[in-house]
Design a protein around this motif. Sequence first.
Motif, PDB file in Angstrom:
ATOM      1  N   CYS A  72      30.484  31.944  40.035  1.00  0.00           N
ATOM      2  CA  CYS A  72      29.933  31.671  41.371  1.00  0.00           C
ATOM      3  C   CYS A  72      28.503  32.195  41.481  1.00  0.00           C
ATOM      4  O   CYS A  72      27.628  31.514  42.036  1.00  0.00           O
ATOM      5  CB  CYS A  72      30.806  32.311  42.459  1.00  0.00           C
ATOM      6  N   LYS A  73      28.255  33.367  40.946  1.00  0.00           N
ATOM      7  CA  LYS A  73      26.906  33.944  40.999  1.00  0.00           C
ATOM      8  C   LYS A  73      25.914  33.093  40.214  1.00  0.00           C
ATOM      9  O   LYS A  73      24.774  32.913  40.635  1.00  0.00           O
ATOM     10  CB  LYS A  73      26.918  35.377  40.458  1.00  0.00           C
ATOM     11  N   LYS A 109      25.771  38.453  48.540  1.00  0.00           N
ATOM     12  CA  LYS A 109      26.930  39.165  47.994  1.00  0.00           C
ATOM     13  C   LYS A 109      28.169  38.845  48.819  1.00  0.00           C
ATOM     14  O   LYS A 109      29.248  38.604  48.273  1.00  0.00           O
ATOM     15  CB  LYS A 109      26.679  40.669  47.974  1.00  0.00           C
ATOM     16  N   GLU A 129      28.828  36.131  50.520  1.00  0.00           N
ATOM     17  CA  GLU A 129      29.270  34.762  50.218  1.00  0.00           C
ATOM     18  C   GLU A 129      30.016  34.715  48.886  1.00  0.00           C
ATOM     19  O   GLU A 129      31.051  34.052  48.759  1.00  0.00           O
ATOM     20  CB  GLU A 129      28.075  33.803  50.191  1.00  0.00           C
ATOM     21  N   ILE A 130      29.483  35.416  47.895  1.00  0.00           N
ATOM     22  CA  ILE A 130      30.139  35.474  46.583  1.00  0.00           C
ATOM     23  C   ILE A 130      31.495  36.162  46.713  1.00  0.00           C
ATOM     24  O   ILE A 130      32.500  35.699  46.160  1.00  0.00           O
ATOM     25  CB  ILE A 130      29.250  36.198  45.538  1.00  0.00           C
ATOM     26  N   ASP A 131      31.538  37.267  47.457  1.00  0.00           N
ATOM     27  CA  ASP A 131      32.805  37.972  47.685  1.00  0.00           C
ATOM     28  C   ASP A 131      33.835  37.035  48.302  1.00  0.00           C
ATOM     29  O   ASP A 131      34.996  37.005  47.887  1.00  0.00           O
ATOM     30  CB  ASP A 131      32.613  39.175  48.607  1.00  0.00           C
ATOM     31  N   ARG A 162      34.084  35.078  39.725  1.00  0.00           N
ATOM     32  CA  ARG A 162      32.997  35.677  40.507  1.00  0.00           C
ATOM     33  C   ARG A 162      31.656  35.497  39.789  1.00  0.00           C
ATOM     34  O   ARG A 162      30.655  35.118  40.394  1.00  0.00           O
ATOM     35  CB  ARG A 162      33.275  37.159  40.742  1.00  0.00           C
ATOM     36  N   LYS A 188      25.481  29.624  42.115  1.00  0.00           N
ATOM     37  CA  LYS A 188      24.854  29.756  43.431  1.00  0.00           C
ATOM     38  C   LYS A 188      24.005  31.024  43.456  1.00  0.00           C
ATOM     39  O   LYS A 188      24.339  31.990  44.150  1.00  0.00           O
ATOM     40  CB  LYS A 188      25.915  29.780  44.516  1.00  0.00           C
TER      41      LYS A 188
END
Length: 145
Positions: free
Chosen positions: A49-50, A58, A60-62, A46, A53
Amino acid sequence: MKVFLAGAVSSADKKQLEKYNLYRKIITDCIKDVELTVPDDIWEYRMTCKQEKPKASKTEIDKMMVDYDLQCVRDSDLVICDLSSLSTGMGLELGVAHERGKRVIFCYEKGTSISNMITGAYSSSTFIEYSDLKQLSIKLREFLK
């Protein structure tokens, strides 16, 4: 062999998070050439990813994290689940494991309330109750060897 350790992360307390290190040691000691995914790995994914990107929402990251998490469950040969600190995410992981017919070992501290959904869905699985971390280590090692 691919092993997925299911357990709470964001809702887990420090004691629960530290317990994952013990699981990691037990599993890597007992299973040669293991490819292990632990809750911290999902959280690290996670965070990656943050970073990669930064403009992603939030949600989209989830979604990226959940997709990765559930793919790890699908790819696993064995799921080991610590029920001592429950989470909604763990329920989702167990649903995927059940749907895919994955072998699951459940570990939990004495006195933990276990959902009827888990005992019903996994009635033929192994349940390991422990009173302290030493007992967890002994019982899980016995089962994995």
